[in-house]
Scaffold this motif. Structure first.
Motif, short mmCIF file in Angstrom:
data_model
loop_
_atom_site.label_atom_id
_atom_site.label_comp_id
_atom_site.label_asym_id
_atom_site.label_seq_id
_atom_site.Cartn_x
_atom_site.Cartn_y
_atom_site.Cartn_z
N SER A 85 1.31 9.16 12.30
CA SER A 85 0.99 7.79 11.87
C SER A 85 0.43 6.97 13.01
N GLN A 86 1.09 7.06 14.18
CA GLN A 86 0.67 6.37 15.38
C GLN A 86 0.35 7.39 16.46
N PRO A 87 -0.57 7.08 17.40
CA PRO A 87 -0.91 8.04 18.45
C PRO A 87 0.32 8.44 19.26
N LEU A 88 0.39 9.69 19.63
CA LEU A 88 1.47 10.18 20.47
C LEU A 88 1.23 9.78 21.92
N HIS A 89 2.30 9.44 22.61
CA HIS A 89 2.18 9.14 24.03
C HIS A 89 1.71 10.40 24.77
N PRO A 90 0.68 10.31 25.63
CA PRO A 90 0.15 11.51 26.30
C PRO A 90 1.21 12.33 27.03
N SER A 91 2.19 11.66 27.64
CA SER A 91 3.21 12.40 28.39
C SER A 91 4.09 13.23 27.47
N ILE A 92 4.24 12.79 26.21
CA ILE A 92 5.04 13.57 25.26
C ILE A 92 4.33 14.88 24.93
N VAL A 93 3.02 14.79 24.69
CA VAL A 93 2.25 16.00 24.39
C VAL A 93 2.24 16.93 25.60
N ASP A 94 2.03 16.37 26.79
CA ASP A 94 2.04 17.19 28.01
C ASP A 94 3.37 17.90 28.18
N TYR A 95 4.44 17.19 27.86
CA TYR A 95 5.79 17.77 28.00
C TYR A 95 5.92 19.04 27.17
N TYR A 96 5.50 18.99 25.91
CA TYR A 96 5.62 20.17 25.05
C TYR A 96 4.70 21.30 25.48
N LEU A 97 3.50 20.96 25.91
CA LEU A 97 2.57 22.01 26.35
C LEU A 97 3.08 22.72 27.59
N GLU A 98 3.73 21.97 28.49
CA GLU A 98 4.27 22.58 29.70
C GLU A 98 5.44 23.51 29.40
N LEU A 99 6.09 23.32 28.26
CA LEU A 99 7.22 24.17 27.89
C LEU A 99 6.78 25.55 27.39
N LEU A 100 5.51 25.67 26.99
CA LEU A 100 5.03 26.93 26.42
C LEU A 100 5.11 28.06 27.46
N PRO A 101 5.85 29.13 27.17
CA PRO A 101 5.97 30.22 28.14
C PRO A 101 4.80 31.20 28.03
N GLY A 102 4.39 31.71 29.15
CA GLY A 102 3.44 32.82 29.16
C GLY A 102 2.00 32.45 28.96
N ILE A 103 1.65 31.15 28.94
CA ILE A 103 0.27 30.76 28.74
C ILE A 103 0.02 29.44 29.46
N PRO A 104 -1.12 29.29 30.15
CA PRO A 104 -1.39 28.01 30.82
C PRO A 104 -1.46 26.86 29.82
N SER A 105 -0.89 25.72 30.18
CA SER A 105 -0.89 24.57 29.27
C SER A 105 -2.31 24.13 28.93
N SER A 106 -3.24 24.29 29.89
CA SER A 106 -4.63 23.89 29.64
C SER A 106 -5.26 24.77 28.56
N HIS A 107 -4.90 26.05 28.54
CA HIS A 107 -5.42 26.96 27.51
C HIS A 107 -4.94 26.54 26.14
N ALA A 108 -3.66 26.19 26.05
CA ALA A 108 -3.11 25.74 24.77
C ALA A 108 -3.70 24.40 24.36
N GLU A 109 -3.89 23.52 25.32
CA GLU A 109 -4.42 22.18 25.03
C GLU A 109 -5.81 22.25 24.42
N ASN A 110 -6.61 23.22 24.84
CA ASN A 110 -7.97 23.38 24.32
C ASN A 110 -7.97 23.77 22.84
N ARG A 111 -6.83 24.27 22.36
CA ARG A 111 -6.73 24.70 20.96
C ARG A 111 -5.88 23.74 20.14
N LEU A 112 -5.63 22.55 20.68
CA LEU A 112 -4.84 21.53 20.00
C LEU A 112 -5.69 20.30 19.72
N ARG A 113 -5.70 19.85 18.49
CA ARG A 113 -6.39 18.62 18.11
C ARG A 113 -5.37 17.65 17.56
#
Length: 512
Positions: A85-113
């Motif tokens: 409904s409202q934009p997510l705070h950027p640090s919240i999204v970064d937090y979840y991407l950094e938790l992803l094991p076994g893959i660079p967060s930047s790689h995952a971010e490129n596949r997230l809209r």
């Protein structure tokens, strides 16, 4: 005109059923790492009765709970679209991407809209999306219909319509089957598969009829001390009220005629113990007429717990048991969900799995799909045996969904049906304590970045090497409501509890 309208509805339903058949080829299990490209549209809309949802503080931030769906991005061939409904705070999204094991967060971010309706009103998110055709077009341009499917918090006609509009299947129970997950529908399913459950009434939309049903229940079980009145579509126990029968002793069964008892019950409804602190009889009675309600025997016990079992029905009709929990309940009479511990006590864990599978198989036979959970009351007898009574079925993602997804995300392990425990690839069992309701006034004003600062200084973040620590959600709820969600993972139940207490102590110290 009526005939034309009916033909349109039939055509709409037929097209939806046809779309759903695509799930057998495009649906992706959580631990799937095949090479087939897939797209997952996540619309975490709480499409429930909005008046009931208002009882939950900060409920509009609950759209963040499904951010653990980013777990799918571990597969490099999967892309994910997340709408809020409202934009997510950027640090919240970064937090979840950094938790992803076994893959660079930047790689995952490129596949997230990420998309937002920029609408903080109380209406369901899916309704907001449907009212924004240009937003729908932008989402559509990100989708390849043969590779995409949609997931949600709960399924209604709104979600069905969005799936039809985008021409993709919906990985959720059909809205035509939602009755199976109501209070009355749950009782019908329990009876169908011979699962122990409290005696109760059928569904009624009339306060007078509800008083009659309540009196009849009391007459059938004159030993009762309390009867629970439940709105048919209540959320997290906030739609429950307790009728205290000791206050009606003068009209107990055997003392007066049935009509006098009904009259006294009808009057006593106005003074019930509502589980939502700001509830009134005027509002509650209106919701009875709108949503319907049942009367149910309250299960007493000196030693009592509230376990649950979670399952999943695949597009192929297979039933999978995902987890068991002991729920942490609060409120005036222990009716409101606050959090959970994983796994459930070993004394009844396997019985939960057995009953959960039985319920899941009946649901699957009736066409249900995706996640479901069954809540119980467990009472310890004098012989130290635990008696289980099923209370309700939830045909949606619930308060135990995202903590278990966090465990999967952070440890890359699996649930073991043989003993009902979760193990890492190295064979280490894992336990957690989780909550959506760590809430204190002194936490108000903390931003997500402030939380990160505190956790990093106190070294309470999840440690991927040790496989222990805390993972957070509902961070957007913190500043305005002083409310936070967290999952504390340990190698023993005691360690999980200790981590939880350490987080609370650190936050208290930093905000005192």
């Amino acid at each position: 005109m009526a005939s034309a309208s009916a033909n349109w509805i039939v055509s709409d339903e037929s097209r939806f059923c046809q779309l759903q058949t695509q799930l057998t080829t495009c649906w992706q299990p959580i631990n799937c790492f095949d090479r087939e490209p897939r797209q997952i549209l996540v619309v975490p809309s709480l499409s429930l009765d909005q008046e009931e949802l208002r009882k939950v503080e900060g409920v509009h931030h609950y759209e963040e709970r499904l951010l653990f769906s980013l777990l799918h991005l571990r597969n490099p061939n999967t892309s994910l679209i997340y709408v809020t409904s409202q934009p997510l705070h950027p640090s919240i999204v970064d937090y979840y991407l950094e938790l992803l094991p076994g893959i660079p967060s930047s790689h995952a971010e490129n596949r997230l809209r990420l998309f937002s309706t920029y609408d903080g009103s109380q209406r369901p998110l899916t309704e907001k999306v449907l009212n924004r055709p240009r937003l729908i077009e932008r989402i559509r341009h990100c989708l390849s219909p043969q590779e995409a499917y949609m997931v949600c918090f709960n399924s209604t006609d709104w979600e069905k319509q969005l799936a039809l509009t985008l021409n993709i299947p919906l990985m959720a129970v059909s809205p035509t089957l939602l009755e199976l997950g109501t209070k009355a529908g749950s009782r019908e399913i329990f009876a169908a598969c011979d699962v122990p459950h409290p005696e109760g009434s059928s569904l009624t939309y009339c306060v007078k009829d509800l008083a009659i049903a309540t009196a009849q229940l009391w007459e059938r079980q004159p030993h009762l001390k309390r009867i629970v009145i439940k709105l048919n579509e209540g959320f997290s126990g906030e739609g429950n009220a307790l009728l205290m029968l000791d206050e009606l002793a003068t009209v107990a069964p055997g003392k007066v005629h049935h009509e006098k008892r009904v009259s006294s019950v009808l009057d006593a409804f106005k003074h019930m113990r509502f589980q939502y602190m700001n509830e009134t009889w005027g509002h509650f009675s209106r919701k009875i007429e709108e949503l319907g309600a049942i009367a149910e025997a309250f299960i007493e016990g000196d030693i009592k717990r509230s376990p649950s079992v979670q399952g999943h029905i695949t597009p192929f009709g297979d039933v999978e048991i995902l987890s068991t929990h002991d729920q942490i309940l609060g409120g005036p009479d222990g009716q409101i969900f606050l959090g959970c511990r994983f796994p459930a006590d070993e004394a009844y864990r396997m019985e939960l799995q057995t009953i959960g599978r039985r319920v899941g198989e009946v649901l699957a036979q009736r066409g249900a799909l995706e996640r479901y959970s069954v809540d119980f009351i467990a009472v310890q007898t004098k012989q130290r045996y635990w008696e289980l009574n099923a209370i309700e079925i939830n045909l949606r993602k619930g308060g135990t969904t995202h903590p278990f997804m966090a465990l999967q995300l952070l440890t890359n392990g699996n649930y073991n049906l043989e003993d009902g425990q979760f193990y890492t690839p190295q064979g280490q069992p894992k336990f957690y304590r989780a909550s959506d309701n760590l809430q204190k006034d002194q936490y108000r004003g903390l931003l997500p970045n402030d939380l990160m600062d505190i956790i990093m200084v106190e070294q309470l973040h999840f440690n991927s090497i040790a496989g222990t620590g805390a993972a957070f959600h509902l961070m957007g709820c913190l500043s305005e409501y002083g409310k936070l969600g967290l999952t504390c993972i340990g190698n023993t139940p005691e360690e999980a509890e200790q981590i939880y207490e350490q987080v609370v102590t650190a936050l208290d110290r930093e905000t005192s």
